[in-house]
Design a protein around this motif. Sequence first.
Motif, PDB file in Angstrom:
ATOM      1  N   GLY A  14       0.802  -1.226   0.000  1.00  0.00           N
ATOM      2  CA  GLY A  14       0.000   0.000   0.000  1.00  0.00           C
ATOM      3  C   GLY A  14       0.831   1.270   0.000  1.00  0.00           C
ATOM      4  N   ARG A  15       2.100   1.165  -0.388  1.00  0.00           N
ATOM      5  CA  ARG A  15       2.981   2.337  -0.414  1.00  0.00           C
ATOM      6  C   ARG A  15       3.011   2.953  -1.810  1.00  0.00           C
ATOM      7  N   LEU A  16       3.105   4.257  -1.837  1.00  0.00           N
ATOM      8  CA  LEU A  16       3.106   5.019  -3.080  1.00  0.00           C
ATOM      9  C   LEU A  16       4.240   6.033  -3.050  1.00  0.00           C
ATOM     10  N   ILE A  17       5.000   6.103  -4.139  1.00  0.00           N
ATOM     11  CA  ILE A  17       6.052   7.116  -4.258  1.00  0.00           C
ATOM     12  C   ILE A  17       5.405   8.443  -4.639  1.00  0.00           C
ATOM     13  N   ILE A  18       5.759   9.474  -3.907  1.00  0.00           N
ATOM     14  CA  ILE A  18       5.306  10.834  -4.226  1.00  0.00           C
ATOM     15  C   ILE A  18       6.356  11.448  -5.146  1.00  0.00           C
ATOM     16  N   PRO A  19       5.932  12.028  -6.269  1.00  0.00           N
ATOM     17  CA  PRO A  19       6.911  12.609  -7.200  1.00  0.00           C
ATOM     18  C   PRO A  19       7.832  13.610  -6.494  1.00  0.00           C
ATOM     19  N   ALA A  20       9.102  13.556  -6.856  1.00  0.00           N
ATOM     20  CA  ALA A  20      10.106  14.433  -6.241  1.00  0.00           C
ATOM     21  C   ALA A  20       9.706  15.901  -6.344  1.00  0.00           C
ATOM     22  N   ARG A  21       9.093  16.293  -7.456  1.00  0.00           N
ATOM     23  CA  ARG A  21       8.701  17.699  -7.633  1.00  0.00           C
ATOM     24  C   ARG A  21       7.673  18.154  -6.604  1.00  0.00           C
ATOM     25  N   PHE A  22       6.921  17.231  -6.027  1.00  0.00           N
ATOM     26  CA  PHE A  22       5.900  17.590  -5.044  1.00  0.00           C
ATOM     27  C   PHE A  22       6.403  17.505  -3.610  1.00  0.00           C
ATOM     28  N   ARG A  23       7.443  16.722  -3.386  1.00  0.00           N
ATOM     29  CA  ARG A  23       7.897  16.456  -2.018  1.00  0.00           C
ATOM     30  C   ARG A  23       8.304  17.706  -1.254  1.00  0.00           C
TER      31      ARG A  23
END
Length: 143
Positions: A14-23
């Motif tokens: 259930g893990r999702l990578i958040i785009p680097a541009r949004f972090r």
Amino acid sequence: MFMGEYQHTIDDKGRLIIPARFREELGEKFVITKGLDNCLFVYPMSGWAEMEQKLRSLPFTRADARAFVRFFFSGATECELDRQGRILLPGNLREYARLEKEVVIVGVSTRVEIWSRTLWEQYCQETAAQYEFLAEKIVDFDI
């Protein structure tokens, strides 16, 4: 400001990578909740505080206001990124947004939205057909 569209996958845990541009703009902690159109809304803490203030001003004597506020806040969860830039999406939020494996993460000015890829594609097809009509209806300036 958040903008752009990114395709990612949710892993088996259930893990999702958040785009680097949004972090960076989201910060160390941020809030995810049930959004509209069966997607999830993601707010940086400052944006969440603004939204909370707006919703707090709604008249609690109105049943529709109470219902919206309950639904919106009951789905809210504070998240932190792990070292790989991932978050753990709670099961209730994945179920609400019909998130399975493939998702689309969209920047929408002051917030981020997380969509099921299938629902996003359907939404885009429907909206594209109305794009000019919507622009004429709501935009009162030249683009």
